[in-house]
Design a protein around this motif. Structure first.
Motif, short mmCIF file in Angstrom:
data_model
loop_
_atom_site.label_atom_id
_atom_site.label_comp_id
_atom_site.label_asym_id
_atom_site.label_seq_id
_atom_site.Cartn_x
_atom_site.Cartn_y
_atom_site.Cartn_z
N ASN A 46 0.83 -1.20 0.00
CA ASN A 46 0.00 0.00 0.00
C ASN A 46 0.87 1.25 0.00
O ASN A 46 1.06 1.91 1.02
CB ASN A 46 -0.93 0.00 1.22
CG ASN A 46 -1.86 -1.20 1.22
OD1 ASN A 46 -2.44 -1.53 0.18
ND2 ASN A 46 -2.00 -1.85 2.36
N LEU A 47 1.42 1.58 -1.16
CA LEU A 47 2.25 2.76 -1.26
C LEU A 47 1.39 4.02 -1.20
O LEU A 47 0.32 4.07 -1.82
CB LEU A 47 3.03 2.76 -2.58
CG LEU A 47 4.14 1.72 -2.73
CD1 LEU A 47 4.78 1.84 -4.10
CD2 LEU A 47 5.19 1.88 -1.65
N PRO A 48 1.84 5.05 -0.49
CA PRO A 48 1.11 6.32 -0.50
C PRO A 48 1.06 6.89 -1.91
O PRO A 48 2.00 6.71 -2.70
CB PRO A 48 1.95 7.22 0.43
CG PRO A 48 2.76 6.28 1.25
CD PRO A 48 3.02 5.10 0.38
N PRO A 49 0.01 7.58 -2.27
CA PRO A 49 -0.10 8.16 -3.63
C PRO A 49 1.08 9.05 -3.99
O PRO A 49 1.54 9.04 -5.13
CB PRO A 49 -1.41 8.95 -3.57
CG PRO A 49 -2.21 8.28 -2.49
CD PRO A 49 -1.22 7.81 -1.48
N LEU A 50 1.59 9.82 -3.01
CA LEU A 50 2.71 10.70 -3.30
C LEU A 50 3.96 9.91 -3.68
O LEU A 50 4.72 10.30 -4.57
CB LEU A 50 3.01 11.60 -2.09
CG LEU A 50 4.13 12.63 -2.28
CD1 LEU A 50 3.83 13.55 -3.45
CD2 LEU A 50 4.33 13.44 -1.00
N ALA A 51 4.18 8.77 -3.02
CA ALA A 51 5.34 7.94 -3.34
C ALA A 51 5.21 7.36 -4.74
O ALA A 51 6.18 7.31 -5.51
CB ALA A 51 5.48 6.82 -2.31
N GLU A 52 4.01 6.90 -5.11
CA GLU A 52 3.80 6.36 -6.46
C GLU A 52 4.00 7.44 -7.51
O GLU A 52 4.61 7.20 -8.56
CB GLU A 52 2.39 5.77 -6.57
CG GLU A 52 2.19 4.50 -5.75
CD GLU A 52 0.84 3.87 -6.02
OE1 GLU A 52 -0.02 4.54 -6.64
OE2 GLU A 52 0.64 2.71 -5.61
#
Length: 522
Positions: free
Chosen positions: A183-189
């Motif tokens: 579950n990567l944070p959207p900002l990291a993706e």
């Protein structure tokens, strides 16, 4: 196997050695068998070896191969290179490879330790974090002294076990934290996708710049670099279970190969937070490659990476705190982009200052006050100290000046107790090879240099001009420089400096101290 043109080459001993006439040359024995080519499943076996070590969670004694930390040294996982070995290093490399193979004959792991350049009056130091490389192609090890390796892991060196004929260390496997799993944070993706685009764009722009400069071979190498997606996929396909954290790790490492200096890549090697590392990569790739001396290779970003390093060491909470910190850092650039400055003291030797009459005492006092102000990140004593006259053009003009180990070449007594790093100077400019001034400034991540000393119209001017060419911000402190040719020589030097480098280059000592302490963020 990719062509050699696509691989970065590096020597374990990079300095060239001249061979005197009549010397005995080494030829590989005809009856010495070449090592077998690695099996097709070598990389898979290597990954299994790393996974086993990770599951054990123990430390091991490893025989390591040491590499000097230089601009082309492979440091971070994902880098692939050809090692060129000298005769004595071939056997050391083979022994290290065999010693770490263990019971699995399919595994060819080579532990790498990194060694700092040998600075005068300081012992050689093995860096606390090393890398683990897999052997990709050893078929020319004995015939050419070359071997292809690829970095696949990291290790924390706990202590040196033995340092006699071979270097054995006690080390543990170093792994990234895994705070997010799938579950990567959207900002990291989003950051990861930006890095994919920036990396390929930087390679394309570098290739175009080299073409415009008619550097065809370098342009070809840059154009043939593997896209980041393919590079990362080649590592991920070896893993049995790919998590979001593993993708972050490989992207942040693989994107650092060409566009970051040695200090920043080593900083990345030490870090265990992939999100923090990925943000550093993104910011480092955002500066376009626009000139021969690319901003991506300048000391500017390295200064910022130190702030990230300090910040991550201060964190004691969960990894999400580090993630929040990098968001704050991106909003407040001054946290990571502080300007670093150096005071360069030129040719304040007994013999040269002895010939000075114009403003002699003023210059000595001003330089002493500048050093004592602690307003600079580094103070350098750049002084003629010629140990081999054949490496300098000056002995033909001044046969007795600057000869190493003579009293005349020593630093004047008034400055001997000051805190300065001594760097040998060989010609008018302090940057001229074989001087290490450029290396020392890069090692300390310097961006702005303040020139002092003598002579304004000779060595000060030449050193300042070379610093300007290397894209440092240059300042010449007017009341801390002078000339043996008196007021006229001093004025001529300042006029040339302003003409070639701009009118704002010449400053006073008061301005230098205040501007260094309160320097605007670059």
């Amino acid at each position: 196997m990719p062509s050699e043109r696509r691989l970065r080459r590096m020597r374990m001993r990079p300095s060239m050695v001249s061979v005197p006439s009549g010397s005995e040359l080494w030829v590989p024995p005809a009856d010495r068998p070449a090592p077998p080519a690695p099996p097709k499943n070598l990389v898979t076996a290597t990954q299994e070896w790393l996974d086993t070590w990770k599951e054990e969670g123990t430390s091991r004694d490893l025989e390591i191969v040491t590499l000097l930390m230089e601009p082309d040294t492979p440091i971070v996982p994902g880098q692939r290179t050809i090692l060129e070995l000298d005769r004595q290093d071939v056997d050391k490399f083979r022994d290290a490879m065999r010693a770490n193979r263990g019971s699995n004959d399919k595994v060819h792991i080579v532990p790498l330790g990194f060694v700092e350049k040998n600075v005068e009056n300081r012992p050689i130091r093995v860096m606390p974090v090393g890398a683990l490389a897999e052997l990709v192609d050893p078929t020319t090890l004995y015939t050419k002294g070359e071997v292809v390796i690829r970095l696949v892991g990291r290790m924390q060196i706990r202590k040196v076990v033995s340092a006699t004929s071979k270097l054995v260390v006690h080390a543990s496997l170093l792994q990234d934290e895994e705070p997010f799993k799938d579950n990567l944070p959207p900002l990291a993706e989003e950051t990861m996708q930006i890095v994919y685009r920036l990396y390929d764009r930087c390679n394309a722009e570098e290739a175009e710049v080299k073409r415009l400069q008619s550097k065809w071979e370098l342009a070809d190498k840059a154009a043939k670099r593997q896209p980041l997606t393919a590079k990362v996929d080649s590592f991920l396909e070896l893993e049995s279970a790919v998590s979001g954290d593993r993708i972050l790790s490989w992207v942040s490492f693989c994107a650092m190969e060409y566009h970051f200096d040695t200090q920043t890549r080593y900083w990345a090697l030490e870090q265990v937070n992939p999100v923090m590392r990925l943000e550093v990569v993104k910011q480092g790739l955002q500066e376009p490659c626009v000139a021969d001396h690319s901003p991506l290779h300048s000391p500017r970003w390295a200064a910022g990476s130190q702030s990230f390093q300090i910040a991550i060491y201060m964190l004691e909470g969960p990894s999400i705190a580090a993630y929040a910190l990098l968001i704050i850092a991106s909003l407040v650039p001054s946290l990571s982009m502080a300007r670093r400055s150096a005071l360069v003291v030129i040719d304040m030797s007994v013999e040269q200052v002895g010939d000075l009459s114009y403003r002699k005492q003023q210059v000595i006092d001003t330089i002493g006050r500048l050093i004592d102000s602690n307003a600079f990140d580094l103070c350098v004593d750049s002084r003629l100290w010629i140990t081999d006259p054949s490496k300098s053009s000056l002995p033909t003009l001044y046969p007795t000046v600057g000869r190493a180990s003579t009293k005349g070449a020593e630093l004047i007594p008034e400055l001997r107790d000051k805190n300065m790093v001594f760097v040998h100077k060989w010609n008018y400019s302090g940057f001229t090879s074989p001087s290490r001034l450029s290396d020392v400034l890069k090692e300390h991540r310097i961006q702005e240099v303040f020139m002092t000393g003598i002579n304004t119209n000779y060595c000060v001017f030449a050193t300042a001009l070379d610093a300007f060419y290397q894209q440092y911000t240059v300042r010449v402190i007017e009341d801390a420089v002078s000339s043996i040719e008196g007021a006229q020589g001093h004025k001529d030097g300042l006029r040339w400096i302003s003409k070639f480098m701009g009118g704002d280059v010449v400053v006073t000592s008061h301005d230098a101290i205040n501007r260094t302490n309160d320097a605007p963020v670059a």
